[in-house]
Scaffold this active site. Structure first.
Site, short mmCIF file in Angstrom:
data_model
loop_
_atom_site.label_atom_id
_atom_site.label_comp_id
_atom_site.label_asym_id
_atom_site.label_seq_id
_atom_site.Cartn_x
_atom_site.Cartn_y
_atom_site.Cartn_z
N HIS A 81 0.84 -1.19 0.00
CA HIS A 81 0.00 0.00 0.00
C HIS A 81 0.88 1.24 0.00
CE1 HIS A 81 -3.61 2.40 0.83
NE2 HIS A 81 -2.82 3.13 1.58
N ASP A 160 -14.26 3.54 8.66
CA ASP A 160 -13.18 4.36 8.09
C ASP A 160 -13.71 5.23 6.96
OD1 ASP A 160 -10.40 5.20 7.48
OD2 ASP A 160 -10.81 4.09 5.65
N ARG A 167 -13.20 13.71 8.17
CA ARG A 167 -11.89 14.37 8.38
C ARG A 167 -11.58 15.35 7.27
NH1 ARG A 167 -8.27 9.61 8.08
NH2 ARG A 167 -6.64 11.16 7.80
N SER A 182 -6.60 4.74 9.66
CA SER A 182 -7.36 4.65 8.41
C SER A 182 -6.72 3.62 7.47
CB SER A 182 -7.41 6.03 7.74
OG SER A 182 -7.99 5.94 6.46
N LYS A 186 -8.05 -0.67 6.85
CA LYS A 186 -8.37 -1.23 5.53
C LYS A 186 -7.49 -2.44 5.21
CE LYS A 186 -8.22 2.82 3.23
NZ LYS A 186 -8.64 4.11 3.80
#
Length: 432
Positions: A81, A160, A167, A182, A186
């Protein structure tokens, strides 16, 4: 227990218990807690921070707010990621290489928002490629060809999704506890056993300086350990865009060329480093340099490109566009950006390049905006390169002539040219 007490506790810099965090996440997800109450607590967290334990509890509560994917049938699944950047086509190159080595790649990717690009938008530039597949198809693809890349269409970490949107509207995005929870919620929900994180740092990234990037990486690594997901963080530079292309079809072209062996040096460095650690986590070799050589072999023998074609075909895409990238959609106007003087490129601000690309139509200013896959920027000169006066710095690819002309002027201003020689720096800043 009620939300007012929880808000007051965090307002007064006290530590929230696991039960209080779970109460907030559960009741915000189901709508019992209102947006304005959640906003008050989020801002208190943004201002006063969270302990490691609080951040981990928030992450796990968000991960378990919806479905948790079980991919154990595939053995060790390593997920990669990125925290976001400009010209980041790494997944398009890296995922097929890793899958071609027999390591399962089951990855859910996001769309771009604002000036940062998204892997899903890039894949959708390939005609026919379907990112919106069912979980059964996702599993079947991983089982049959060892790879599937899809969009976030499942009920994964719904807390999230709500909190992230909130946010964004209350200017509370750049907070280490909120960013790390966050991302990691995930990753945990998506079912990978091991995680390699590309934590970008610089003008085109969330974290603008190295100390902040290290702090974010350390927090996510700790969460990974506590969630029993072995995690490696590679901090990479995002002072200038990665590679040459910024824009969806343009980045697909660059990714295909990379898998044919023609890879920009900075892209090569990031892809090989992330991939070498993915191989190590998957138990395919502890020698990082040896792992990099194995990855290069998969490019040289054509197996990595073959795997990309298998993936595209499996998800409904037309591989003739990969076999001949000239078929991909092209912009009506291609305009050169010329150097106003000779010298060395001192700086090329990534964020500005991303914003110019977004205004051309390669990114979204709002979630509902449509993407134009053909437009974007191709950079011919980057930091450290020497340039003559009137030499081409970059090309603007536009479908609107006025926007194209404006982009030429804006991009010209992004380049700083100096007399003295500038050394090219490594893209890999630190590995944790």
């Amino acid at each position: 227990m009620n939300i007012q007490e929880i808000i007051a506790k965090k307002r007064d810099r006290q530590e929230l218990s696991k039960e209080e965090i779970e109460y907030f996440v559960t009741n915000y997800t189901n709508g019992t807690i209102s947006d304005y109450q959640a906003a008050a607590l989020t801002m208190a967290i943004y201002i006063n921070g969270m302990t490691e334990e609080e951040t981990t509890n928030l992450t796990l509560a968000m991960a378990h707010s919806g479905d948790i994917l079980d991919l154990s049938e595939f053995g060790v699944v390593v997920d990669k990621h990125s925290t976001g950047g400009i010209g980041d086509k790494v997944t398009l190159i890296l995922a097929p290489i890793i899958a071609s080595l027999g390591i399962p790649v089951a990855k859910m990717s996001g769309r771009g928002l604002g000036y940062t690009g998204g892997t899903i938008d890039k894949l959708e530039a390939i005609p026919g490629y379907c990112t919106n597949i069912t979980i059964e198809e996702f599993r079947k693809n991983v089982g049959e060809i060892g790879i599937s890349l899809m969009g976030q269409t499942l009920n994964l970490a719904p807390a999230d999704k709500k909190l992230y949107a909130l946010r964004d509207t209350i200017a509370a995005t750049e907070s280490i506890p909120l960013i790390s929870s966050s991302i990691m919620s995930k990753k945990i929900a998506a079912g990978a056993n091991k995680i390699v994180l590309d934590v970008t740092c610089g003008s085109g990234a969330f974290m603008k300086d190295l100390s902040q990037a290290v702090k974010l990486a350390e927090t996510m690594k700790k969460i990974g350990e506590l969630a029993q997901k072995e995690t490696v963080c590679v901090i990479t530079s995002m002072e200038e865009p990665l590679g040459e292309a910024v824009g969806n079809s343009l980045e697909v072209v660059e990714a295909v060329q990379a898998l044919q062996g023609n890879m920009a040096e900075d892209v090569r460095e990031v892809v090989l480093t992330l991939g070498a650690y993915m191989m190590k986590l998957a138990g395919k070799g502890n020698d990082i340099e040896g792992n990099k050589q194995e990855m290069l072999t998969q490019i040289q023998n054509g197996k990595a490109l073959k795997k990309l074609k298998e993936l595209i075909q499996m998800q409904g895409g037309d591989i003739s566009y990969i076999e001949n990238v000239d078929l991909l959609s092209k912009a009506k106007y291609v305009m050169p950006v010329l150097a106003t003087k000779h010298g060395y490129i001192r700086s090329l601000e990534a964020k500005s390049v991303g914003e110019i690309s977004m205004h051309l139509g390669a990114g979204r200013e709002r979630k509902e905006d449509a993407i134009d896959p053909a437009v974007g920027i191709v950079l011919k000169k980057k930091i450290g390169d020497y340039v003559e006066e009137n030499e081409v710095l970059a090309y603007i690819h536009a479908n609107n002539e006025e926007k194209g002309k404006e982009a030429v002027k804006l991009l010209e201003a992004c380049y700083e040219i100096a007399e003295e020689k500038i050394e090219k720096k490594s893209c890999i800043l630190k590995v944790l």
